[in-house]
Design an enzyme around this catalytic site. Structure first.
Site, PDB file in Angstrom:
ATOM      1  N   GLY A 178       0.802  -1.219   0.000  1.00  0.00           N
ATOM      2  CA  GLY A 178       0.000   0.000   0.000  1.00  0.00           C
ATOM      3  C   GLY A 178       0.834   1.266   0.000  1.00  0.00           C
ATOM      4  O   GLY A 178       2.022   1.237  -0.313  1.00  0.00           O
TER       5      GLY A 178
ATOM      6  N   GLY B  56       5.044   3.989  -9.092  1.00  0.00           N
ATOM      7  CA  GLY B  56       5.807   2.742  -9.270  1.00  0.00           C
ATOM      8  C   GLY B  56       4.870   1.542  -9.186  1.00  0.00           C
ATOM      9  O   GLY B  56       4.870   0.668 -10.056  1.00  0.00           O
ATOM     10  N   HIS B  57       4.045   1.518  -8.150  1.00  0.00           N
ATOM     11  CA  HIS B  57       3.078   0.431  -8.001  1.00  0.00           C
ATOM     12  C   HIS B  57       2.108   0.401  -9.197  1.00  0.00           C
ATOM     13  O   HIS B  57       1.770  -0.654  -9.710  1.00  0.00           O
ATOM     14  CB  HIS B  57       2.251   0.607  -6.726  1.00  0.00           C
TER      15      HIS B  57
ATOM     16  N   ILE C  15      10.451   2.875 -11.439  1.00  0.00           N
ATOM     17  CA  ILE C  15       9.881   4.186 -11.773  1.00  0.00           C
ATOM     18  C   ILE C  15      10.508   5.228 -10.840  1.00  0.00           C
ATOM     19  O   ILE C  15      10.597   5.020  -9.627  1.00  0.00           O
ATOM     20  CB  ILE C  15       8.337   4.175 -11.630  1.00  0.00           C
TER      21      ILE C  15
HETATM   22  P1  AMP Z   1       5.964  -2.448  -1.624  1.00  0.00           P
HETATM   23  O1  AMP Z   1       4.586  -1.896  -1.502  1.00  0.00           O
HETATM   24  O2  AMP Z   1       7.040  -1.502  -1.266  1.00  0.00           O
HETATM   25  O3  AMP Z   1       6.103  -3.808  -0.983  1.00  0.00           O
HETATM   26  O4  AMP Z   1       6.164  -2.701  -3.170  1.00  0.00           O
HETATM   27  C1  AMP Z   1       5.268  -3.505  -3.892  1.00  0.00           C
HETATM   28  C2  AMP Z   1       5.850  -3.778  -5.242  1.00  0.00           C
HETATM   29  O5  AMP Z   1       6.055  -2.555  -5.940  1.00  0.00           O
HETATM   30  C3  AMP Z   1       7.223  -4.471  -5.170  1.00  0.00           C
HETATM   31  O6  AMP Z   1       7.274  -5.474  -6.175  1.00  0.00           O
HETATM   32  C4  AMP Z   1       8.172  -3.337  -5.438  1.00  0.00           C
HETATM   33  O7  AMP Z   1       9.388  -3.757  -6.006  1.00  0.00           O
HETATM   34  C5  AMP Z   1       7.375  -2.501  -6.412  1.00  0.00           C
HETATM   35  N1  AMP Z   1       7.861  -1.126  -6.439  1.00  0.00           N
HETATM   36  C6  AMP Z   1       8.022  -0.290  -5.385  1.00  0.00           C
HETATM   37  N2  AMP Z   1       8.536   0.883  -5.784  1.00  0.00           N
HETATM   38  C7  AMP Z   1       8.736   0.775  -7.122  1.00  0.00           C
HETATM   39  C8  AMP Z   1       9.258   1.663  -8.120  1.00  0.00           C
HETATM   40  N3  AMP Z   1       9.706   2.879  -7.829  1.00  0.00           N
HETATM   41  N4  AMP Z   1       9.301   1.213  -9.397  1.00  0.00           N
HETATM   42  C9  AMP Z   1       8.869  -0.034  -9.709  1.00  0.00           C
HETATM   43  N5  AMP Z   1       8.354  -0.892  -8.821  1.00  0.00           N
HETATM   44  C10 AMP Z   1       8.295  -0.491  -7.549  1.00  0.00           C
END
Ligand code: AMP
Length: 266
Positions: free
Chosen positions: A31, A36-37, A177
């Site tokens: 969340g 990026g997400h 991203i």
């Molecule tokens: P998190 O919510 O931080 O657990 O991230 C969920 C997913 O989003 C994971 O697979 C992360 O690697 C991906 N993610 C987080 N930040 C980025 C970003 N800046 N660019 C690409 N994917 C991202």
């Protein structure tokens, strides 16, 4: 977009979709969603008919001294963003859905989780990641799942887990991203003060210079030491590591109480 608040809700929605012959991609997140997400959602849509996004701040991947309680939780904003991004389902499970019989896990992270990188500083982290992701896979049984290269070691750990367990799930890696200054987007960037944000925005530039150095033949250890010195001079408070692994430069560094990670292909 449909909202599933329990494991049963999600399975009912997905089973109906599968009966219509639809394929499913899962995007696991914690969340506090940013672009990026949302890029993961778009990529998932290109690989499956139905995209389900889970939002679960997973306690088992945080060490006791880490930011589990403080981690930003913005489910309403997140849901609105996901609907706009074209997700089909948001899954908002509770701990009772993910860990009905307790948080112990039979499945442990494999060799990729023993690379002397994140694992050195967060020794229990990847076991927690594998614990939650294997449970999410078991609940959703997706055809594909998308993970960001932002967490590059995590992506490798999950690929390895999927192969080891011989799961019929395609793991898709998504590019990082960044903001207009090149800073990799992260939910944890919200912790940064204005001054820290300025410093954070230099991390990618330092890593890019290091990539250029190494690609033009500089001695690795010297080049890495130079990059670490640059980060210290710029105002980073602590550097956990800068290292070369799987044809990438990976780094983790601290600004105050905020830990940033980034990586780049050589
Ligand atoms: P998190 O919510 O931080 O657990 O991230 C969920 C997913 O989003 C994971 O697979 C992360 O690697 C991906 N993610 C987080 N930040 C980025 C970003 N800046 N660019 C690409 N994917 C991202």
């Amino acid at each position: 977009m449909k909202t599933a608040r329990t494991k049963t809700d999600l399975q009912n929605i997905l089973n109906a979709a599968r009966e219509d012959g639809k394929t499913v991609a899962l995007v696991p997140t914690m969340g506090a969603l940013h672009d990026g997400h949302l890029s993961l959602v778009k990529l998932a849509k290109a690989h499956a008919d139905i995209v389900a996004v889970s939002i679960f701040v997973n306690p088992t991947q945080f060490a006791p001294h880490e930011d589990f309680n403080q981690y930003p939780r913005t489910p309403e904003d997140d849901t609105a963003k996901l609907a706009r991004a074209g997700a089909d389902i948001v899954f908002l499970p509770g701990e009772e859905d993910i860990y009905p019989d307790g948080k112990d896990s039979k499945i442990k992270a494999g060799a990729a989780a023993h690379a002397n990188l994140e694992d050195r500083f967060r020794p229990t982290h990847f076991d927690g990641v594998v614990n939650v992701v294997s449970r999410l896979f078991d609940i959703a049984k997706p055809d594909a799942a998308v993970f960001g290269e932002k967490d590059f070691q995590q992506l490798c750990v999950i690929r390895e887990m999927t192969e080891t367990l011989d799961l019929p799930i395609r793991i898709i890696g998504a590019p990082i991203i960044r903001d207009a200054h090149g800073l990799a987007l992260s939910s944890r960037n919200a912790y940064l003060s204005a001054e820290q944000l300025e410093i954070a925005r230099t991390l990618n530039k330092t890593l890019l210079a290091l990539v250029t150095d190494i690609n033009s033949g500089a001695e690795q250890e010297t080049a890495i030491a130079r990059a670490e010195q640059t980060l210290r001079n710029t105002g980073f408070d602590k550097i956990d590591y800068i290292a070369l692994w799987n044809d990438r430069i990976l780094a983790a560094a601290w600004l105050g109480k905020t830990r940033l990670i980034d990586n780049m292909a050589l």
